[in-house]
Design a protein around this motif. Sequence first.
Motif, mmCIF file in Angstrom:
data_model
loop_
_atom_site.group_PDB
_atom_site.id
_atom_site.type_symbol
_atom_site.label_atom_id
_atom_site.label_comp_id
_atom_site.label_asym_id
_atom_site.label_seq_id
_atom_site.Cartn_x
_atom_site.Cartn_y
_atom_site.Cartn_z
ATOM 1 N N LYS A 108 0.829 -1.204 0.000
ATOM 2 C CA LYS A 108 0.000 0.000 0.000
ATOM 3 C C LYS A 108 0.863 1.252 0.000
ATOM 4 C CE LYS A 108 -4.049 -1.987 2.284
ATOM 5 N NZ LYS A 108 -5.049 -1.810 3.379
ATOM 6 N N GLU A 109 0.245 2.364 -0.357
ATOM 7 C CA GLU A 109 0.959 3.626 -0.341
ATOM 8 C C GLU A 109 1.089 4.141 1.092
ATOM 9 O OE1 GLU A 109 -0.334 5.406 -4.730
ATOM 10 O OE2 GLU A 109 -0.911 6.445 -2.897
ATOM 11 N N ARG A 110 2.084 4.974 1.291
ATOM 12 C CA ARG A 110 2.266 5.599 2.592
ATOM 13 C C ARG A 110 1.103 6.563 2.842
ATOM 14 N NH1 ARG A 110 8.273 7.450 4.199
ATOM 15 N NH2 ARG A 110 8.549 5.340 3.342
ATOM 16 N N GLU A 111 0.538 6.504 4.040
ATOM 17 C CA GLU A 111 -0.617 7.338 4.340
ATOM 18 C C GLU A 111 -0.413 8.119 5.633
ATOM 19 O OE1 GLU A 111 -4.094 4.910 4.951
ATOM 20 O OE2 GLU A 111 -3.282 3.969 6.744
ATOM 21 N N PHE A 112 -1.047 9.259 5.685
ATOM 22 C CA PHE A 112 -0.980 10.141 6.850
ATOM 23 C C PHE A 112 -1.703 9.504 8.031
ATOM 24 C CE2 PHE A 112 -0.989 13.831 9.417
ATOM 25 C CZ PHE A 112 -2.284 14.027 9.881
ATOM 26 N N VAL A 113 -1.124 9.687 9.224
ATOM 27 C CA VAL A 113 -1.742 9.185 10.447
ATOM 28 C C VAL A 113 -2.138 10.339 11.374
ATOM 29 C CG1 VAL A 113 -1.429 7.796 12.533
ATOM 30 C CG2 VAL A 113 -0.455 7.022 10.358
ATOM 31 N N ALA A 114 -1.169 11.164 11.753
ATOM 32 C CA ALA A 114 -1.444 12.258 12.685
ATOM 33 C C ALA A 114 -0.309 13.268 12.645
ATOM 34 C CB ALA A 114 -1.605 11.726 14.112
ATOM 35 N N ARG A 115 -0.641 14.514 13.002
ATOM 36 C CA ARG A 115 0.397 15.540 13.127
ATOM 37 C C ARG A 115 0.042 16.464 14.279
ATOM 38 N NH1 ARG A 115 -2.843 18.032 9.027
ATOM 39 N NH2 ARG A 115 -2.966 20.298 9.254
ATOM 40 N N VAL A 116 1.056 17.101 14.828
ATOM 41 C CA VAL A 116 0.864 18.047 15.920
ATOM 42 C C VAL A 116 1.702 19.284 15.641
ATOM 43 C CG1 VAL A 116 2.683 16.991 17.354
ATOM 44 C CG2 VAL A 116 0.890 18.372 18.432
ATOM 45 N N HIS A 117 1.126 20.430 15.906
ATOM 46 C CA HIS A 117 1.800 21.706 15.654
ATOM 47 C C HIS A 117 2.691 22.024 16.847
ATOM 48 C CE1 HIS A 117 2.207 26.020 14.847
ATOM 49 N NE2 HIS A 117 1.845 25.732 13.612
ATOM 50 N N TRP A 118 3.959 22.327 16.591
ATOM 51 C CA TRP A 118 4.897 22.579 17.680
ATOM 52 C C TRP A 118 4.472 23.772 18.528
ATOM 53 C CZ3 TRP A 118 8.105 19.245 19.496
ATOM 54 C CH2 TRP A 118 8.759 18.334 18.668
ATOM 55 N N GLY A 119 3.975 24.811 17.881
ATOM 56 C CA GLY A 119 3.662 26.027 18.625
ATOM 57 C C GLY A 119 2.348 25.969 19.369
ATOM 58 N N THR A 120 1.274 25.599 18.680
ATOM 59 C CA THR A 120 -0.066 25.631 19.276
ATOM 60 C C THR A 120 -0.447 24.325 19.950
ATOM 61 O OG1 THR A 120 -1.132 24.854 17.259
ATOM 62 C CG2 THR A 120 -0.811 27.243 17.486
ATOM 63 N N GLY A 121 0.197 23.231 19.543
ATOM 64 C CA GLY A 121 -0.202 21.925 20.055
ATOM 65 C C GLY A 121 -1.430 21.359 19.353
ATOM 66 N N ASN A 122 -1.940 22.054 18.340
ATOM 67 C CA ASN A 122 -3.112 21.549 17.613
ATOM 68 C C ASN A 122 -2.792 20.198 16.971
ATOM 69 O OD1 ASN A 122 -4.572 23.801 18.285
ATOM 70 N ND2 ASN A 122 -4.285 24.832 16.332
ATOM 71 N N GLN A 123 -3.760 19.317 17.043
ATOM 72 C CA GLN A 123 -3.579 17.949 16.563
ATOM 73 C C GLN A 123 -4.538 17.666 15.407
ATOM 74 O OE1 GLN A 123 -4.515 15.745 20.097
ATOM 75 N NE2 GLN A 123 -3.291 17.114 21.334
ATOM 76 N N TYR A 124 -4.077 16.857 14.487
ATOM 77 C CA TYR A 124 -4.887 16.466 13.333
ATOM 78 C C TYR A 124 -4.687 14.968 13.116
ATOM 79 C CZ TYR A 124 -4.582 21.491 12.685
ATOM 80 O OH TYR A 124 -4.627 22.844 12.895
ATOM 81 N N TYR A 125 -5.799 14.290 12.788
ATOM 82 C CA TYR A 125 -5.754 12.836 12.660
ATOM 83 C C TYR A 125 -6.421 12.366 11.375
ATOM 84 C CZ TYR A 125 -4.737 13.025 17.664
ATOM 85 O OH TYR A 125 -4.184 13.296 18.891
ATOM 86 N N ALA A 126 -5.946 11.229 10.893
ATOM 87 C CA ALA A 126 -6.674 10.543 9.839
ATOM 88 C C ALA A 126 -7.956 9.978 10.448
ATOM 89 C CB ALA A 126 -5.824 9.414 9.267
#
Length: 123
Positions: free
Chosen positions: A43-61
């Motif tokens: 399978k292709e590489r897929e996004f899981v999660a990221r976090v912003h260093w400054g704000t701490g905002n989180q984003y998820y698949a």
Amino acid sequence: QVQLVESGGGLVQAGGSLRLSCATSGRTFSYAAMGWFRQAPGKEREFVARVHWGTGNQYYADSVKGRFTISRDNAKSTVYLQMNSLKPEDTAVYYCNSDIKQVAGTSRAFGSWGQGTQVTVSS
């Protein structure tokens, strides 16, 4: 060049938990986000999660929302991925990336990659 060192992968039964760590040797920038992608066999590489260093905002698949939690420790320049309620379909090599951006509604990796850590979930 930012260097990333990942750790924490392993073998776990379905329903279990693992925590991945990604330590960076370079400087972190408050405007940047760091996080994780994964790639299962065939399978292709897929996004899981990221976090912003400054704000701490989180984003998820969508596939990991409610089960995975990403966090960061600015003092240690380290990002963590707590994975709970693991499923066999979470089996993959997990890669950390130092600079993830939202482009046209998709999370894309622009920074350095870690070496990858294997996560295997048995049924």
